[in-house]
Design a protein around this motif. Sequence first.
Motif, PDB file in Angstrom:
ATOM      1  N   THR A  32      32.613  48.312  49.241  1.00  0.00           N
ATOM      2  CA  THR A  32      33.116  46.844  49.377  1.00  0.00           C
ATOM      3  C   THR A  32      33.497  46.373  47.987  1.00  0.00           C
ATOM      4  O   THR A  32      34.423  45.414  47.895  1.00  0.00           O
ATOM      5  CB  THR A  32      31.776  46.199  49.776  1.00  0.00           C
ATOM      6  N   LYS A  33      32.950  46.985  47.115  1.00  0.00           N
ATOM      7  CA  LYS A  33      33.482  46.639  45.530  1.00  0.00           C
ATOM      8  C   LYS A  33      34.892  47.113  45.385  1.00  0.00           C
ATOM      9  O   LYS A  33      36.000  46.524  44.928  1.00  0.00           O
ATOM     10  CB  LYS A  33      32.713  47.397  44.687  1.00  0.00           C
ATOM     11  N   ALA A  34      35.292  48.194  46.223  1.00  0.00           N
ATOM     12  CA  ALA A  34      36.877  48.599  46.119  1.00  0.00           C
ATOM     13  C   ALA A  34      37.552  47.838  46.682  1.00  0.00           C
ATOM     14  O   ALA A  34      39.083  47.533  46.418  1.00  0.00           O
ATOM     15  CB  ALA A  34      36.935  50.093  46.523  1.00  0.00           C
ATOM     16  N   ALA A  35      37.198  47.099  47.984  1.00  0.00           N
ATOM     17  CA  ALA A  35      38.127  46.394  48.604  1.00  0.00           C
ATOM     18  C   ALA A  35      38.272  44.996  47.923  1.00  0.00           C
ATOM     19  O   ALA A  35      39.312  44.323  47.884  1.00  0.00           O
ATOM     20  CB  ALA A  35      37.261  46.039  49.981  1.00  0.00           C
ATOM     21  N   TYR A  36      37.292  44.486  46.930  1.00  0.00           N
ATOM     22  CA  TYR A  36      37.459  43.065  46.642  1.00  0.00           C
ATOM     23  C   TYR A  36      37.643  42.981  45.116  1.00  0.00           C
ATOM     24  O   TYR A  36      38.104  42.129  44.340  1.00  0.00           O
ATOM     25  CB  TYR A  36      36.238  42.299  47.119  1.00  0.00           C
ATOM     26  N   GLY A  85      22.274  40.542  47.664  1.00  0.00           N
ATOM     27  CA  GLY A  85      21.219  41.472  47.217  1.00  0.00           C
ATOM     28  C   GLY A  85      22.038  42.907  46.567  1.00  0.00           C
ATOM     29  O   GLY A  85      21.743  43.727  45.795  1.00  0.00           O
ATOM     30  N   GLY A  86      23.488  42.545  46.413  1.00  0.00           N
ATOM     31  CA  GLY A  86      24.452  43.307  45.745  1.00  0.00           C
ATOM     32  C   GLY A  86      24.881  42.882  44.369  1.00  0.00           C
ATOM     33  O   GLY A  86      25.683  43.520  43.582  1.00  0.00           O
ATOM     34  N   LYS A  87      24.122  41.974  43.778  1.00  0.00           N
ATOM     35  CA  LYS A  87      24.421  41.190  42.477  1.00  0.00           C
ATOM     36  C   LYS A  87      25.882  40.758  42.198  1.00  0.00           C
ATOM     37  O   LYS A  87      26.420  40.429  43.296  1.00  0.00           O
ATOM     38  CB  LYS A  87      23.946  42.264  41.454  1.00  0.00           C
ATOM     39  N   GLY A  88      26.445  40.829  41.308  1.00  0.00           N
ATOM     40  CA  GLY A  88      27.697  40.258  40.766  1.00  0.00           C
ATOM     41  C   GLY A  88      28.739  41.257  40.881  1.00  0.00           C
ATOM     42  O   GLY A  88      29.797  41.218  40.159  1.00  0.00           O
ATOM     43  N   ASN A  89      29.037  41.999  41.991  1.00  0.00           N
ATOM     44  CA  ASN A  89      29.944  43.016  41.953  1.00  0.00           C
ATOM     45  C   ASN A  89      31.197  42.834  42.741  1.00  0.00           C
ATOM     46  O   ASN A  89      32.283  43.301  42.459  1.00  0.00           O
ATOM     47  CB  ASN A  89      29.483  44.127  43.049  1.00  0.00           C
ATOM     48  N   VAL A  90      31.236  41.506  43.559  1.00  0.00           N
ATOM     49  CA  VAL A  90      32.353  41.419  44.576  1.00  0.00           C
ATOM     50  C   VAL A  90      32.951  40.152  44.241  1.00  0.00           C
ATOM     51  O   VAL A  90      34.022  39.851  44.816  1.00  0.00           O
ATOM     52  CB  VAL A  90      31.982  41.547  45.863  1.00  0.00           C
ATOM     53  N   GLY A  91      32.666  39.269  43.326  1.00  0.00           N
ATOM     54  CA  GLY A  91      32.991  37.854  42.980  1.00  0.00           C
ATOM     55  C   GLY A  91      32.117  36.955  42.157  1.00  0.00           C
ATOM     56  O   GLY A  91      31.163  37.337  41.926  1.00  0.00           O
ATOM     57  N   ASN A 151      37.744  46.870  39.006  1.00  0.00           N
ATOM     58  CA  ASN A 151      36.455  46.670  38.280  1.00  0.00           C
ATOM     59  C   ASN A 151      36.565  45.757  37.071  1.00  0.00           C
ATOM     60  O   ASN A 151      36.047  46.027  36.150  1.00  0.00           O
ATOM     61  CB  ASN A 151      36.120  48.242  37.882  1.00  0.00           C
ATOM     62  N   LEU A 152      37.244  44.515  37.448  1.00  0.00           N
ATOM     63  CA  LEU A 152      37.174  43.633  36.564  1.00  0.00           C
ATOM     64  C   LEU A 152      35.763  42.889  36.387  1.00  0.00           C
ATOM     65  O   LEU A 152      35.249  42.715  34.938  1.00  0.00           O
ATOM     66  CB  LEU A 152      38.088  42.446  36.811  1.00  0.00           C
ATOM     67  N   LEU A 153      34.879  43.071  37.305  1.00  0.00           N
ATOM     68  CA  LEU A 153      33.530  42.206  37.174  1.00  0.00           C
ATOM     69  C   LEU A 153      32.809  43.814  36.778  1.00  0.00           C
ATOM     70  O   LEU A 153      32.058  44.175  37.827  1.00  0.00           O
ATOM     71  CB  LEU A 153      33.188  41.825  38.568  1.00  0.00           C
ATOM     72  N   ARG A 154      32.638  44.281  35.950  1.00  0.00           N
ATOM     73  CA  ARG A 154      32.081  45.615  35.472  1.00  0.00           C
ATOM     74  C   ARG A 154      30.871  45.637  34.591  1.00  0.00           C
ATOM     75  O   ARG A 154      30.192  46.570  34.100  1.00  0.00           O
ATOM     76  CB  ARG A 154      33.198  46.622  34.994  1.00  0.00           C
ATOM     77  N   HIS A 155      30.437  44.297  33.956  1.00  0.00           N
ATOM     78  CA  HIS A 155      29.347  44.317  33.202  1.00  0.00           C
ATOM     79  C   HIS A 155      28.400  43.856  33.730  1.00  0.00           C
ATOM     80  O   HIS A 155      28.374  43.144  35.076  1.00  0.00           O
ATOM     81  CB  HIS A 155      29.914  43.240  31.964  1.00  0.00           C
ATOM     82  N   GLY A 156      26.931  44.144  33.238  1.00  0.00           N
ATOM     83  CA  GLY A 156      25.910  43.722  33.993  1.00  0.00           C
ATOM     84  C   GLY A 156      25.426  45.007  34.913  1.00  0.00           C
ATOM     85  O   GLY A 156      25.906  46.126  34.894  1.00  0.00           O
ATOM     86  N   HIS A 157      24.638  44.788  35.933  1.00  0.00           N
ATOM     87  CA  HIS A 157      24.253  45.564  36.929  1.00  0.00           C
ATOM     88  C   HIS A 157      25.350  45.755  38.099  1.00  0.00           C
ATOM     89  O   HIS A 157      25.127  45.124  39.251  1.00  0.00           O
ATOM     90  CB  HIS A 157      22.823  45.394  37.395  1.00  0.00           C
ATOM     91  N   PRO A 190      38.378  42.178  31.670  1.00  0.00           N
ATOM     92  CA  PRO A 190      36.985  42.186  32.375  1.00  0.00           C
ATOM     93  C   PRO A 190      36.316  40.882  32.164  1.00  0.00           C
ATOM     94  O   PRO A 190      36.459  40.276  31.312  1.00  0.00           O
ATOM     95  CB  PRO A 190      36.250  43.289  31.400  1.00  0.00           C
ATOM     96  N   VAL A 191      35.493  40.489  33.254  1.00  0.00           N
ATOM     97  CA  VAL A 191      34.760  39.310  33.487  1.00  0.00           C
ATOM     98  C   VAL A 191      33.441  39.537  33.264  1.00  0.00           C
ATOM     99  O   VAL A 191      32.836  40.189  34.093  1.00  0.00           O
ATOM    100  CB  VAL A 191      35.284  38.426  34.592  1.00  0.00           C
ATOM    101  N   THR A 192      32.443  38.523  32.823  1.00  0.00           N
ATOM    102  CA  THR A 192      31.070  38.626  32.974  1.00  0.00           C
ATOM    103  C   THR A 192      30.805  37.194  33.038  1.00  0.00           C
ATOM    104  O   THR A 192      31.173  35.974  32.672  1.00  0.00           O
ATOM    105  CB  THR A 192      30.531  38.886  31.441  1.00  0.00           C
ATOM    106  N   VAL A 193      30.045  36.873  34.076  1.00  0.00           N
ATOM    107  CA  VAL A 193      29.452  35.482  34.515  1.00  0.00           C
ATOM    108  C   VAL A 193      27.991  35.269  33.941  1.00  0.00           C
ATOM    109  O   VAL A 193      27.119  36.180  34.035  1.00  0.00           O
ATOM    110  CB  VAL A 193      29.334  35.188  36.114  1.00  0.00           C
ATOM    111  N   GLN A 194      27.601  34.065  33.422  1.00  0.00           N
ATOM    112  CA  GLN A 194      26.452  33.667  32.942  1.00  0.00           C
ATOM    113  C   GLN A 194      26.286  32.385  33.134  1.00  0.00           C
ATOM    114  O   GLN A 194      27.147  31.333  32.733  1.00  0.00           O
ATOM    115  CB  GLN A 194      26.466  33.941  31.356  1.00  0.00           C
ATOM    116  N   ALA A 195      25.113  32.036  33.855  1.00  0.00           N
ATOM    117  CA  ALA A 195      24.810  30.619  34.097  1.00  0.00           C
ATOM    118  C   ALA A 195      23.658  30.210  33.227  1.00  0.00           C
ATOM    119  O   ALA A 195      23.703  29.220  32.377  1.00  0.00           O
ATOM    120  CB  ALA A 195      24.242  30.412  35.560  1.00  0.00           C
TER     121      ALA A 195
END
Length: 474
Positions: free
Chosen positions: A449-453, A195-201, A457-463, A74-79
């Motif tokens: 859209t999440k299911a397509a990209y 508007g969908g936050k970090g769900n797809v990439g 569910n590797l991008l599963r942390h956060g909102h 799983p991956v979390t992104v932080q700037a």
Amino acid sequence: MTSTPHAHPGTPVPDLFALSSVTGPVLRPADDGYATEVTGFNLAPVHTPDIAIGATSTDDIVTALRWAAATDTPVTVQATGHGANFPVTEGLLLNTSRMTDVTIDPDARTATIAAGAKWSHVLAAAAPHGLAALTGTSTDAGAIGYTVGGGLPVLGRAYGYAADLVRSFQVVTADGVLRTADAQEEPDLFWALRGGKGNVGVVTEMVTELLPVPRLLGGGIYCPGEHAEALLHAWAEWTATVPDEMCSAYHLLRLPPLPDIPEPLRGNFWARVAVAWPGDPEQGERLIAPLRTAAPVTVDTVSVIPYTQIDTIHMEPQNPLPARESCALLHTLTPEAITAFLDVCGPSAPADYPLLMIGLRHMGGALARPCTVEDAICARDADFLLESVGVLMSPEAGDAVEAATLALYTAMAPHGTGLTMVNIHGRPGDDLDRARAWSPEVYDRLRRTKAAYDPRNLLRHGHTVTPAAAPGPP
């Protein structure tokens, strides 16, 4: 790259050879620099991922996502970590804070913004050209994380959401593929990234429009907290009379006695109206005049300021701190809603009331207008936004902040739309709680859209949301 990985006790050490081409640091928990790499602006969550990567380029991000896909990590992104509301206890934390490049095209009035750039970086690059971006209340926040959550600007009533101005994204999806998303190419991806936050990439670059707003009239009108009711009633009535370009928010501020807070605000309880007006300053002064007579004014900072000083309007904390934030979208601010609000957090609240800031932001105007290109923002029908911040300086303070937050939003629920905004929703709970950031229709589409990209569910942390299940056989 760090040569010797160190796993958490009992955690298998993944094969890091595939990350050998990453130019930024690749760190395990026992490595020097690990704690700094994983710590963001919000100090409340303590992150302990298995691996932290400090990306320095798009290639680093592609490599990291390909490795994560190959190892099912799983991956979390932080700037900047302004939006960090939960502890990351596993997987890969991808820190993009080194990627701060901003390129301005003054003729096209656009900015090309790298993954980790803050809004302050963007404003510094745009200001010499007389241009500005739709920033929020703190320019220390990351431009991309803010925008993929929709982005509620200080000047939102005048110009809309930050996501409305985006022209394109460069994004690495969970399979490690670098894609361009705009209205014509990958339109579903483009929709979800606004508007969908970090769900797809993981966005590596964003191109957004800029505005010719070199300066504005802005600041705060501060009254002693005992006059909170008079100022709130006056402000609520005033908001029904002002043009769309007038942007404002009402706040109750219980400020601690910290040296970072200027006198006489330090250590006192205040009611404040913050205003921002991009039009003619003399007209703006006439418009805000009724607020200055609604209650005794102790401090008045409203003046013409360069856009680069927009942080001085809301005066948010500039240094990292442990915080608990939350929000709710409201219908019209009726007298009953005002009474409910003041009964919970107004002057009659206990002296040790734990929420540092409670705000009511005026929505509507351009924020209510549909975007030219469809997006995932679900706040256009709200007239006001309720938001709160509590500082978690101890476990006891954390319990008190949690209880006060629950009491506030329970009292205001009858006046709400039932939805929140994803960027300031606060700590995400279960699927039902996370879904409150979107309408049921948008939530369902986001899951598809999440299911397509990101079907695993590797991008599963956060909102984030869970991918929609694949349809069964007929």
